[in-house]
Design an enzyme around this catalytic site. Structure first.
Site, PDB file in Angstrom:
ATOM      1  NE  ARG A  40      -4.558   6.915  -6.850  1.00 57.79           N
ATOM      2  CZ  ARG A  40      -4.396   6.574  -5.578  1.00 57.79           C
ATOM      3  NH1 ARG A  40      -4.208   7.514  -4.678  1.00 57.79           N
ATOM      4  NH2 ARG A  40      -4.435   5.325  -5.208  1.00 57.79           N
ATOM      5  CG  HIS A  51      -0.406   2.225  -9.269  1.00 61.62           C
ATOM      6  ND1 HIS A  51      -0.625   1.883  -7.954  1.00 61.62           N
ATOM      7  CD2 HIS A  51      -1.504   2.936  -9.651  1.00 61.62           C
ATOM      8  CE1 HIS A  51      -1.792   2.377  -7.565  1.00 61.62           C
ATOM      9  NE2 HIS A  51      -2.345   3.021  -8.572  1.00 61.62           N
ATOM     10  CG  ASP A  86      -2.058   0.975   1.105  1.00 57.90           C
ATOM     11  OD1 ASP A  86      -2.362   1.409  -0.026  1.00 57.90           O
ATOM     12  OD2 ASP A  86      -2.651   1.332   2.145  1.00 57.90           O
ATOM     13  N   GLY A  87       0.303   2.322  -0.556  1.00 55.46           N
ATOM     14  CA  GLY A  87       0.950   3.636  -0.485  1.00 55.46           C
ATOM     15  C   GLY A  87       1.498   4.156  -1.807  1.00 55.46           C
ATOM     16  CD1 TRP A 113       7.357   6.528  -2.577  1.00 55.30           C
ATOM     17  CD2 TRP A 113       6.993   6.914  -4.767  1.00 55.30           C
ATOM     18  NE1 TRP A 113       8.582   6.596  -3.198  1.00 55.30           N
ATOM     19  CE2 TRP A 113       8.388   6.840  -4.546  1.00 55.30           C
ATOM     20  CE3 TRP A 113       6.530   7.145  -6.051  1.00 55.30           C
ATOM     21  CZ2 TRP A 113       9.315   6.979  -5.567  1.00 55.30           C
ATOM     22  CZ3 TRP A 113       7.448   7.304  -7.080  1.00 55.30           C
ATOM     23  CH2 TRP A 113       8.827   7.210  -6.830  1.00 55.30           C
ATOM     24  CG  LEU A 141       9.056 -16.980  -3.651  1.00 57.80           C
ATOM     25  CD1 LEU A 141       8.955 -17.112  -2.138  1.00 57.80           C
ATOM     26  CD2 LEU A 141       9.364 -15.533  -4.028  1.00 57.80           C
ATOM     27  CB  SER A 146      -8.790  -5.207  -2.906  1.00 62.10           C
ATOM     28  OG  SER A 146      -9.326  -3.910  -3.123  1.00 62.10           O
ATOM     29  NE  ARG A 170      -7.728   2.163  -5.418  1.00 60.32           N
ATOM     30  CZ  ARG A 170      -6.507   2.239  -4.938  1.00 60.32           C
ATOM     31  NH1 ARG A 170      -5.514   2.593  -5.728  1.00 60.32           N
ATOM     32  NH2 ARG A 170      -6.263   1.967  -3.670  1.00 60.32           N
TER      33      ARG A 170
END
Ligand code: IPE
Ligand code: IPE
Ligand code: MG
Length: 248
Positions: free
Chosen positions: A35, A39, A22-23, A27, A133, A67, A73
């Site tokens: 914005r 991203h 988040d953020g 940023w 991973l 989400s 949005r």
């Protein structure tokens, strides 16, 4: 300055770490940009974090990328995020391959644009034989959606006689979640100084350690992951027992 990486107890590395990234918007604003710029920068953080997770032997890393609520949005931001996702999958596949990373997703993927699904599937296929991973992207995901889907399946199977309702318990219930094959995350990290879960893995984090950092996601790097894990390693996980019981 001693690095957190060197302070980590190699025998106490969590198997599964989940991150609420988040953020990005804040940023970008801080840097006088739109914005979407945040991203874009966030992709670098994903790269560093995935690399770091692999290096210290984390088995599963779940990243909350989009989400169910994020569909609310502005349209242009959603479109920018989807384009970025396509671009990032394409540009990162090679380095994921090099790092022996496997990829999977959780969430209501049917809601994602076909172009994103196609790219995702091709990347998942390319990486499927890797043994390092396991990177799980939560896309169009929310925990209430996931739990509701599980309940629906259980009811259907009960009605058709495939499942005996007397057999329903928490272990069985977990098998109907999209994380059925995964251990619960031992550690959940959220960046950007918000102290909330935002509909992420509600069932699975029942006993997770929570770690919150002020860092905005685009500033997060593997050393921040190591710091969070160091913090986690110095906690006592009692699972309802007393300290004395844990020692004996
Ligand atoms: C997280 O950053 C990325 C997504 C939710 C897709 P935000 O876009 O939520 O950034 P802030 O929280 O507004 O700063
Ligand atoms: C949570 O961040 C979702 C993701 C990181 C993908 P949000 O920015 O959407 O959450 P809220 O609105 O602050 O709860
Ligand atoms: Mg946010």
């Amino acid at each position: 300055m001693e690095l957190f990486r060197n302070k980590l107890n190699k025998n106490k590395i969590p198997k599964h770490v989940a991150i609420i990234m988040d953020g990005n918007g804040r940023w970008a604003e801080k840097h006088g940009n739109a914005r979407v710029f945040g991203h874009k920068q966030g992709v670098e953080s994903v790269r560093s974090t995935v690399e770091g997770a692999g290096e210290i032997g984390i088995e599963h890393l779940t990243l909350y990328a989009f989400s169910t609520e994020n569909w609310e949005r502005p349209k242009y931001e959603i479109e920018a995020l989807m384009s970025l996702l396509i671009f990032a999958i394409e540009s990162e596949t090679e380095s994921l391959m090099k790092n022996n990373v496997r990829l999977s997703t959780i969430g209501d993927l049917n809601k994602m644009p076909g172009s994103v699904r196609t790219k995702l599937n091709s990347c998942i296929n390319t990486l499927q034989s890797n043994t390092g991973l396991n990177l799980i992207l939560a896309l169009s995901y929310s925990s209430k959606w996931e739990i509701t889907e599980a309940v629906k399946k259980i009811v259907e199977e009960s009605k058709s006689g495939k499942l005996n309702p007397d057999d329903i318990n928490d272990k069985l219930f977990e098998k109907y979640l999209s994380t059925a094959d995964l251990p619960d995350p031992e550690l959940l990290i959220r960046t950007s100084g918000e102290f909330r879960i935002s509909n992420f893995l509600l069932w699975q984090i029942a006993y997770s350690e929570l770690y919150f950092t002020e860092k905005l996601w685009p500033d997060f790097r593997k050393e921040d992951l190591f710091r969070a894990i160091f913090d986690y390693q110095n906690r006592e996980r009692r699972f309802g027992k007393t300290s004395e019981q844990l020692i004996s």
